[in-house]
Write an enzyme that holds these catalytic residues in place. Structure first.
Site, PDB file in Angstrom:
ATOM      1  N   GLY A   1       0.788  -1.230   0.000  1.00 46.06           N
ATOM      2  CA  GLY A   1       0.000   0.000   0.000  1.00 46.06           C
ATOM      3  C   GLY A   1       0.821   1.281   0.000  1.00 46.06           C
ATOM      4  O   GLY A   1       0.261   2.373  -0.071  1.00 46.06           O
TER       5      GLY A   1
ATOM      6  N   GLY B   1       3.935  -3.228  -3.875  1.00 43.66           N
ATOM      7  CA  GLY B   1       3.923  -3.411  -5.329  1.00 43.66           C
ATOM      8  C   GLY B   1       4.255  -2.087  -5.977  1.00 43.66           C
ATOM      9  O   GLY B   1       5.339  -1.838  -6.493  1.00 43.66           O
ATOM     10  N   ARG B   2       3.276  -1.154  -5.886  1.00 41.46           N
ATOM     11  CA  ARG B   2       3.398   0.150  -6.539  1.00 41.46           C
ATOM     12  C   ARG B   2       4.718   0.864  -6.204  1.00 41.46           C
ATOM     13  O   ARG B   2       5.381   1.396  -7.086  1.00 41.46           O
ATOM     14  CB  ARG B   2       2.233   1.025  -6.070  1.00 41.46           C
ATOM     15  CG  ARG B   2       2.141   2.379  -6.744  1.00 41.46           C
ATOM     16  CD  ARG B   2       1.091   3.249  -6.045  1.00 41.46           C
ATOM     17  NE  ARG B   2      -0.103   2.551  -5.712  1.00 41.46           N
ATOM     18  CZ  ARG B   2      -1.169   2.413  -6.524  1.00 41.46           C
ATOM     19  NH1 ARG B   2      -1.155   2.976  -7.704  1.00 41.46           N
ATOM     20  NH2 ARG B   2      -2.222   1.745  -6.120  1.00 41.46           N
TER      21      ARG B   2
ATOM     22  N   TYR C   1     -10.136   4.480 -11.977  1.00 39.73           N
ATOM     23  CA  TYR C   1     -10.099   5.114 -10.650  1.00 39.73           C
ATOM     24  C   TYR C   1     -10.006   6.638 -10.723  1.00 39.73           C
ATOM     25  O   TYR C   1      -9.659   7.269  -9.719  1.00 39.73           O
ATOM     26  CB  TYR C   1      -8.865   4.645  -9.848  1.00 39.73           C
ATOM     27  CG  TYR C   1      -8.538   3.185  -9.914  1.00 39.73           C
ATOM     28  CD1 TYR C   1      -9.363   2.231  -9.332  1.00 39.73           C
ATOM     29  CD2 TYR C   1      -7.365   2.748 -10.535  1.00 39.73           C
ATOM     30  CE1 TYR C   1      -9.042   0.889  -9.378  1.00 39.73           C
ATOM     31  CE2 TYR C   1      -7.038   1.403 -10.586  1.00 39.73           C
ATOM     32  CZ  TYR C   1      -7.878   0.478 -10.006  1.00 39.73           C
ATOM     33  OH  TYR C   1      -7.546  -0.848 -10.052  1.00 39.73           O
TER      34      TYR C   1
ATOM     35  N   CYS D   1     -13.237   3.190 -28.586  1.00 36.04           N
ATOM     36  CA  CYS D   1     -14.562   3.729 -28.913  1.00 36.04           C
ATOM     37  C   CYS D   1     -15.463   3.850 -27.699  1.00 36.04           C
ATOM     38  O   CYS D   1     -16.512   3.188 -27.615  1.00 36.04           O
ATOM     39  CB  CYS D   1     -15.212   2.861 -29.978  1.00 36.04           C
ATOM     40  SG  CYS D   1     -14.409   3.126 -31.547  1.00 36.04           S
TER      41      CYS D   1
ATOM     42  N   TYR E   1       0.583  -1.498 -12.189  1.00 37.83           N
ATOM     43  CA  TYR E   1      -0.840  -1.612 -12.499  1.00 37.83           C
ATOM     44  C   TYR E   1      -1.206  -0.929 -13.817  1.00 37.83           C
ATOM     45  O   TYR E   1      -2.291  -0.384 -13.948  1.00 37.83           O
ATOM     46  CB  TYR E   1      -1.694  -1.040 -11.344  1.00 37.83           C
ATOM     47  CG  TYR E   1      -1.387  -1.680 -10.018  1.00 37.83           C
ATOM     48  CD1 TYR E   1      -1.681  -3.024  -9.804  1.00 37.83           C
ATOM     49  CD2 TYR E   1      -0.770  -0.967  -8.994  1.00 37.83           C
ATOM     50  CE1 TYR E   1      -1.385  -3.626  -8.589  1.00 37.83           C
ATOM     51  CE2 TYR E   1      -0.476  -1.568  -7.782  1.00 37.83           C
ATOM     52  CZ  TYR E   1      -0.784  -2.903  -7.589  1.00 37.83           C
ATOM     53  OH  TYR E   1      -0.489  -3.494  -6.390  1.00 37.83           O
TER      54      TYR E   1
HETATM   55  N1  LLP Z   1      -0.657  -7.433  -1.059  1.00 38.88           N
HETATM   56  C1  LLP Z   1      -1.921  -7.696  -1.387  1.00 38.88           C
HETATM   57  C2  LLP Z   1      -2.604  -8.822  -0.742  1.00 38.88           C
HETATM   58  C3  LLP Z   1      -2.597  -6.927  -2.350  1.00 38.88           C
HETATM   59  O1  LLP Z   1      -3.851  -7.189  -2.669  1.00 38.88           O
HETATM   60  C4  LLP Z   1      -1.906  -5.842  -2.957  1.00 38.88           C
HETATM   61  C5  LLP Z   1      -2.570  -5.024  -3.976  1.00 38.88           C
HETATM   62  C6  LLP Z   1      -0.573  -5.606  -2.587  1.00 38.88           C
HETATM   63  C7  LLP Z   1       0.024  -6.417  -1.626  1.00 38.88           C
HETATM   64  C8  LLP Z   1       0.252  -4.512  -3.197  1.00 38.88           C
HETATM   65  O2  LLP Z   1      -0.288  -3.271  -2.965  1.00 38.88           O
HETATM   66  P1  LLP Z   1       0.530  -1.940  -3.372  1.00 38.88           P
HETATM   67  O3  LLP Z   1       1.763  -1.866  -2.516  1.00 38.88           O
HETATM   68  O4  LLP Z   1       0.877  -2.030  -4.792  1.00 38.88           O
HETATM   69  O5  LLP Z   1      -0.410  -0.818  -3.097  1.00 38.88           O
HETATM   70  N2  LLP Z   1      -4.941  -1.573  -9.509  1.00 38.88           N
HETATM   71  C9  LLP Z   1      -4.904  -0.617  -8.414  1.00 38.88           C
HETATM   72  C10 LLP Z   1      -4.172  -1.180  -7.231  1.00 38.88           C
HETATM   73  C11 LLP Z   1      -4.732  -2.512  -6.782  1.00 38.88           C
HETATM   74  C12 LLP Z   1      -3.985  -3.125  -5.635  1.00 38.88           C
HETATM   75  C13 LLP Z   1      -4.442  -4.525  -5.400  1.00 38.88           C
HETATM   76  N3  LLP Z   1      -3.763  -5.189  -4.337  1.00 38.88           N
HETATM   77  C14 LLP Z   1      -4.282   0.684  -8.914  1.00 38.88           C
HETATM   78  O6  LLP Z   1      -3.917   0.774 -10.078  1.00 38.88           O
HETATM   79  O7  LLP Z   1      -4.185   1.650  -8.149  1.00 38.88           O
END
Ligand code: LLP
Length: 435
Positions: free
Chosen positions: A239, A284-285, A325, A360, A389
């Site tokens: 997150g 992740g991000r 989003y 489209c 993402y």
């Molecule tokens: N762990 C779990 C169990 C998750 O579901 C996620 C993301 C992460 C870790 C990694 O989260 P991060 O550090 O990347 O925030 N598509 C959306 C984001 C969806 C995140 C889903 N789960 C976007 O483009 O903002």
């Protein structure tokens, strides 16, 4: 090349001395470009967030599953989490060993659980029903059942959009803390070893309070059940946000402050509870977003009523976040040549412009009403912070092919890390077709 709005990438030497125009001529437009140095830097920041040997950062492959990028992330010492057989294959093919893979899934079949258990260090399930299924399907009848991790819903969520808040009463995720006794009963029934607990509050926080509060709750829960000595993994999820508003100099997440508070919390808790295991985060991000930039080409400009549109070949099929989003990606503008007889200063008057794609649907808008220097036909646009993402969520909607991905390596060399799809690729899965 006359660059109209490019100071951010110039300062980072993002393109390693190559011009966006030359890259597009070589690999086609649109084009995903990644920068190795930035990827390594962000991966290392997460790896070093907490100064304890029991702390590990685990890259969440859902943000970006390109095996070349995963390989770089692994070489920085991160573990990885995957959540589907496809991601499992991608991380395995990048060199991650079973011990380095955590499988965090929800709502999957027994076959998938069996495969996940074979391929990963531990599988996390996120409901009592899935725990039952795990017990039934994975090594049934074995004297000593498999190891399993359960996902707890800490009741506190965080995130940039309601769709990505993943904890709290209104989300589909996790097991209620009150059901922990039932978790232990199910584990006993199937001789499962409860190896860990995990949670994930949501995606993209720029203030760490909710994350730290939820972490404390998870630790309290483990302490109150008296189970601390029996666990091998406590996983706090991801997150960690990044500043998308680059040209407005948005502040970064204060990692020094978060790291200090988090280190204190984990150190004290593990001493108090004699905890023998590891602590994990799953960013992740934060790791991959800023290392990626999506190049596209302006194909038309026009006014519809009061709105000036810059129309590009970047549809929401390849950059879905704004459509999904209302997400913001900053935009750079690169121009190969000034108009005949123009000074480089001409044609740069800032004005409100809306950037659209080639799909489209009227929702195919990448940036709305942005005040930017006048965008012209043939300009190349760079959508920033698209390393997480973006390709991962792309599709072939309207039967438009997905772009290539290239990597600017640390020494400035360019490497193709995924070729552009072809129209033939789109028909590959259809039996008995003629074309
Ligand atoms: N762990 C779990 C169990 C998750 O579901 C996620 C993301 C992460 C870790 C990694 O989260 P991060 O550090 O990347 O925030 N598509 C959306 C984001 C969806 C995140 C889903 N789960 C976007 O483009 O903002």
């Amino acid at each position: 090349m006359s660059d109209i709005r490019s100071s951010y990438t110039e300062q980072q030497n993002f393109f390693g001395g190559h011009s966006p125009g030359a890259l597009i001529r070589r690999f086609g437009s649109p084009l995903y470009v990644y920068n190795e140095k930035i990827l390594r830097l962000r991966a290392a920041e997460m790896r070093d967030l907490v100064c304890l040997p029991s702390f590990k950062a685990c890259f969440s492959a859902k943000a970006n599953a390109n095996p070349h990028l995963l390989r770089i992330i692994r070489s920085e010492g991160l573990l990885v989490d995957s959540m589907s057989p496809g991601e499992l294959l991608a991380v395995q093919s990048s060199g991650f060993t079973k011990e380095e893979i955590i499988y965090v899934c929800n709502n999957v079949s027994g076959e998938e659980l069996i495969r996940a258990e074979k391929g990963s260090r531990v599988v996390s399930v996120d409901s009592l029903a899935q725990l039952e299924r795990f017990g039934c399907c994975v090594r049934p009848g074995a004297q000593r059942g498999a190891r399993v991790m359960v996902r707890i819903n800490p009741g506190i969520g965080a995130g940039h959009h309601q769709k990505v808040v993943t904890a709290g009463k209104e989300t589909k995720f996790g097991i209620n803390p009150e059901d922990f006794t039932t978790v232990l009963e199910i584990c006993k029934k199937y001789s499962l070893e409860l190896a860990g607990v995990n949670q994930h509050v949501g995606s993209l926080f720029m203030q760490a309070d909710a994350f730290l509060q939820a972490a404390e709750r998870l630790l309290d829960l483990v302490e109150n059940t008296g189970y601390a000595g029996g666990l091998e993994i406590i996983d706090f999820g991801g997150g960690f946000g990044i500043p998308y508003h680059k040209y407005e100099r948005e502040e970064r997440l204060d990692l020094a402050d978060l790291g200090e508070k988090f280190t204190g919390l984990l150190r004290n808790w593990s001493r108090k509870n004699n905890y023998p295991g590891i602590f994990i985060i799953e960013p992740g991000r934060y790791v991959s977003a800023e290392s990626g930039l999506l190049l596209g080409t302006v194909q038309a400009v026009k006014n519809n009523g009061a709105v000036r549109f810059a129309c590009t070949d970047v549809g929401f099929n390849i950059l879905p976040r704004p459509m999904l989003y209302d997400a913001f990606h900053d935009v750079e503008i690169y121009r190969e040549a000034d108009g005949p007889g123009e000074t480089p200063e001409a044609g740069r008057t800032p004005m409100a412009q809306t950037i659209a794609g080639n799909i489209c649907e009227s929702g195919d808008i990448l940036a709305r009403g942005r005040v930017l220097p006048e965008i012209r036909v043939k300009d190349i646009l760079g959508f920033m912070d698209t390393g997480a993402y973006c390709y991962a969520m792309s599709s072939a909607y309207n039967q438009r092919v997905r772009p290539a991905e290239i990597l600017i390596e640390a020494d400035g060399a360019v490497k193709l890390i995924r070729r552009r799809e072809t129209e033939e690729d789109l028909l590959r899965l259809v039996p008995c077709h003629t074309y």
